[in-house]
Design an enzyme around this catalytic site. Structure first.
Site, PDB file in Angstrom:
ATOM      1  N   GLU A  25      -5.358   4.240   5.845  1.00 58.43           N
ATOM      2  CA  GLU A  25      -4.913   4.106   4.223  1.00 58.43           C
ATOM      3  C   GLU A  25      -5.314   5.117   3.379  1.00 58.43           C
ATOM      4  OE1 GLU A  25      -5.574   1.529   0.717  1.00 58.43           O
ATOM      5  OE2 GLU A  25      -6.011   0.236   2.156  1.00 58.43           O
ATOM      6  N   ARG A  33       0.624  -1.283   0.007  1.00 58.67           N
ATOM      7  CA  ARG A  33      -0.130  -0.077   0.124  1.00 58.67           C
ATOM      8  C   ARG A  33       0.707   1.264   0.043  1.00 58.67           C
ATOM      9  NH1 ARG A  33      -3.258  -3.678  -0.626  1.00 58.67           N
ATOM     10  NH2 ARG A  33      -5.453  -3.842   0.157  1.00 58.67           N
ATOM     11  N   SER A  70     -10.904  -0.603   2.711  1.00 64.30           N
ATOM     12  CA  SER A  70     -10.023  -0.611   3.812  1.00 64.30           C
ATOM     13  C   SER A  70      -9.503   0.574   4.393  1.00 64.30           C
ATOM     14  CB  SER A  70      -8.911  -1.580   3.725  1.00 64.30           C
ATOM     15  OG  SER A  70      -9.282  -2.684   3.109  1.00 64.30           O
TER      16      SER A  70
HETATM   17  N1  EPU Z   1     -11.114 -10.322   9.874  1.00 68.62           N
HETATM   18  C1  EPU Z   1     -11.924 -10.413  11.106  1.00 68.62           C
HETATM   19  N2  EPU Z   1     -12.987  -9.195  11.020  1.00 68.62           N
HETATM   20  C2  EPU Z   1     -13.246  -8.564  10.289  1.00 68.62           C
HETATM   21  C3  EPU Z   1     -12.519  -8.503   9.006  1.00 68.62           C
HETATM   22  C4  EPU Z   1     -11.426  -9.442   8.867  1.00 68.62           C
HETATM   23  O1  EPU Z   1     -11.834 -11.129  11.978  1.00 68.62           O
HETATM   24  O2  EPU Z   1     -14.133  -7.765  10.356  1.00 68.62           O
HETATM   25  C5  EPU Z   1     -10.167 -11.404   9.941  1.00 68.62           C
HETATM   26  C6  EPU Z   1     -10.538 -12.511   8.986  1.00 68.62           C
HETATM   27  O3  EPU Z   1     -11.172 -13.412   9.575  1.00 68.62           O
HETATM   28  C7  EPU Z   1      -9.294 -12.940   8.210  1.00 68.62           C
HETATM   29  C8  EPU Z   1      -8.290 -11.974   8.359  1.00 68.62           C
HETATM   30  O4  EPU Z   1      -8.754 -10.775   9.362  1.00 68.62           O
HETATM   31  O5  EPU Z   1      -8.533 -13.894   9.167  1.00 68.62           O
HETATM   32  C9  EPU Z   1      -8.048 -11.172   7.282  1.00 68.62           C
HETATM   33  O6  EPU Z   1      -9.421 -10.671   6.398  1.00 68.62           O
HETATM   34  P1  EPU Z   1      -9.456 -10.626   5.050  1.00 68.62           P
HETATM   35  O7  EPU Z   1      -9.160 -11.588   4.190  1.00 68.62           O
HETATM   36  O8  EPU Z   1     -10.736 -10.487   4.621  1.00 68.62           O
HETATM   37  O9  EPU Z   1      -8.634  -9.368   4.389  1.00 68.62           O
HETATM   38  P2  EPU Z   1      -8.181  -8.055   5.276  1.00 68.62           P
HETATM   39  O10 EPU Z   1      -6.924  -8.172   5.832  1.00 68.62           O
HETATM   40  O11 EPU Z   1      -9.590  -7.664   5.997  1.00 68.62           O
HETATM   41  C10 EPU Z   1      -6.811  -7.321   2.962  1.00 68.62           C
HETATM   42  C11 EPU Z   1      -7.026  -5.900   2.077  1.00 68.62           C
HETATM   43  C12 EPU Z   1      -8.303  -5.643   1.291  1.00 68.62           C
HETATM   44  C13 EPU Z   1      -8.162  -6.948   0.390  1.00 68.62           C
HETATM   45  C14 EPU Z   1      -8.180  -8.448   1.196  1.00 68.62           C
HETATM   46  C15 EPU Z   1      -8.088  -9.492   0.384  1.00 68.62           C
HETATM   47  C16 EPU Z   1      -5.676  -4.256   3.409  1.00 68.62           C
HETATM   48  C17 EPU Z   1      -5.700  -3.180   4.297  1.00 68.62           C
HETATM   49  N3  EPU Z   1      -7.025  -4.863   3.091  1.00 68.62           N
HETATM   50  O12 EPU Z   1      -8.123  -6.910   3.923  1.00 68.62           O
HETATM   51  O13 EPU Z   1      -8.014  -4.463   0.432  1.00 68.62           O
HETATM   52  O14 EPU Z   1      -9.274  -7.045  -0.529  1.00 68.62           O
HETATM   53  O15 EPU Z   1      -7.029  -8.155   2.063  1.00 68.62           O
HETATM   54  O16 EPU Z   1      -6.888  -9.557  -0.136  1.00 68.62           O
HETATM   55  O17 EPU Z   1      -4.664  -4.787   3.140  1.00 68.62           O
HETATM   56  C18 EPU Z   1      -8.817  -2.259   0.348  1.00 68.62           C
HETATM   57  O18 EPU Z   1      -7.408  -1.846   0.266  1.00 68.62           O
HETATM   58  O19 EPU Z   1      -9.576  -1.331   0.053  1.00 68.62           O
HETATM   59  C19 EPU Z   1      -9.374  -3.722   0.645  1.00 68.62           C
HETATM   60  C20 EPU Z   1     -10.437  -4.213   0.458  1.00 68.62           C
END
Ligand code: EPU
Length: 334
Positions: free
Chosen positions: A330, A164, A236
């Site tokens: 972000e 990012r 995010s």
């Molecule tokens: N999780 C929770 N609760 C939540 C959200 C997430 O417990 O409300 C836990 C999930 O269970 C999982 C972990 O967090 O174990 C990761 O969750 P997820 O795979 O949904 O990904 P994320 O870390 O929440 C990141 C990116 C997203 C991208 C997804 C998929 C960042 C800041 N965000 O989200 O990017 O789509 O991975 O690769 O790195 C964006 O940048 O706008 C964005 C949506």
């Protein structure tokens, strides 16, 4: 040259905050930008560049001249039996580019399907999703320095891409207009299903084609992430923090079920999990609330940019008090 005065930017940002630009101009070429830049110079106006508005928090009043680059042509630079290199102007819609390239059999961008915004913003924050970052496909970024009007070309290395991050958020922050991006895409149908839910789908349904994988990604995004036209948001709102090993050991002893991803240096913790654990899903902080399905996303229910930042600050403080982790925002401040 069409420069407008006192323009509402509400429709130009996916958080839907009320904001007015003192002046605004849409330009579709470097020559048009130069005309607008000389007007700004004569009037003593600072130039501010707005992309698709999907990763930005706007103040209520933006002084100076807001420029949006709307050129959206593309052309093939070179092509051989296994690769194609293409130059895409910054105003091309990102998701449309992903789907268009896949339909041509030009593969690589499939995991980045359905990300809102324009091509010009993709290198700024090195957009990433489902195990892939756009830096893997960028060769060169083209633009103009706002101060000098000089054109520049930055190679992939010179863009200093990280999670990012890029030079456009660091040393060149707010100093450039990106006009085009050169991508290198593959004609081989290589797919990356390393992200657990996609891997599971590949187990159940067989290895997807790149176009099928884009459909899966669209499905996952639609199920997890709110659509800005229904629930105004900027994706995010926080980066996933990377903490050092000692800090990780300390937290793991306290929160045994904490999801984590080992990095070359340190350990990445999902910010969404941290916020979720605070019980904040669906919680309102004034006019801004945490999304019910994904705690990493803030929904704006008619608030201002200041309301969005105040909600983010309250969340940061709560997470810091509980975990000792300082979340980083972000979206960029305009
Ligand atoms: N999780 C929770 N609760 C939540 C959200 C997430 O417990 O409300 C836990 C999930 O269970 C999982 C972990 O967090 O174990 C990761 O969750 P997820 O795979 O949904 O990904 P994320 O870390 O929440 C990141 C990116 C997203 C991208 C997804 C998929 C960042 C800041 N965000 O989200 O990017 O789509 O991975 O690769 O790195 C964006 O940048 O706008 C964005 C949506």
């Amino acid at each position: 040259m069409n420069i407008q005065q006192n323009v509402s930017l509400q429709a130009f940002n996916t958080l839907g905050v009320h904001s007015y630009a003192q002046f605004m101009a849409q330009v579709s070429s470097v020559d048009e930008f130069k005309e607008v830049a000389s007007f700004a110079k004569e009037e003593g106006l600072a130039i501010k560049v707005l992309g698709g508005g999907s990763n930005v928090v706007l103040p209520e009043a933006v002084s100076g001249l807001v420029v949006q680059f709307t050129g959206c042509q593309y052309h093939v630079l070179e092509e051989n039996h296994d690769h194609v290199a293409l130059r895409v102007e910054a105003g091309f819609n990102w998701h449309e580019l992903v789907m268009f390239t896949l339909q041509q059999g030009w593969n690589g961008l499939q995991n980045l399907a359905y990300i809102p915004g324009l091509v010009g913003a993709a290198p700024v924050q090195n957009i990433g999703a489902y195990g892939v970052e756009v830096k893997e496909f960028i060769r060169v970024v083209h633009g103009v320095h706002l101060g000098s009007g000089q054109a520049f070309e930055l190679t992939n290395d010179a863009c200093q891409f990280e999670y990012r991050e890029s030079i456009f958020k660091q040393a060149l922050d707010s100093q450039t207009l990106i006009t085009a991006v050169d991508f290198i895409l593959s004609k081989s149908p290589v797919v990356n299903t390393s992200y657990a839910p996609l891997d599971q789908m590949a187990e159940d349904r067989g290895v997807p084609t790149p176009l099928e994988l884009a459909d899966w990604v669209i499905g996952v995004r639609k199920s997890k992430l709110p659509q800005p036209d229904e629930l105004p948001n900027a994706g995010s709102f926080f980066k996933n923090p990377v903490i050092n090993d000692a800090e990780f050991e300390r937290l793991k002893n306290k929160f045994a079920n904490m999801p984590h991803y080992k990095q070359t240096v340190g350990v990445k913790i999902p910010a969404g999990w941290l916020i979720d654990q605070m019980g904040f899903k669906g919680k309102a902080f004034g006019a801004v609330s945490v999304h019910k399905q994904q705690a990493l996303v803030l929904i704006n229910n008619g608030g201002s940019g200041g309301d969005v930042l105040a909600a983010a600050q309250a969340i940061k403080e709560a997470v810091f008090n509980e975990y000792g982790i300082a979340l980083e925002q972000e979206p960029r401040l305009f």
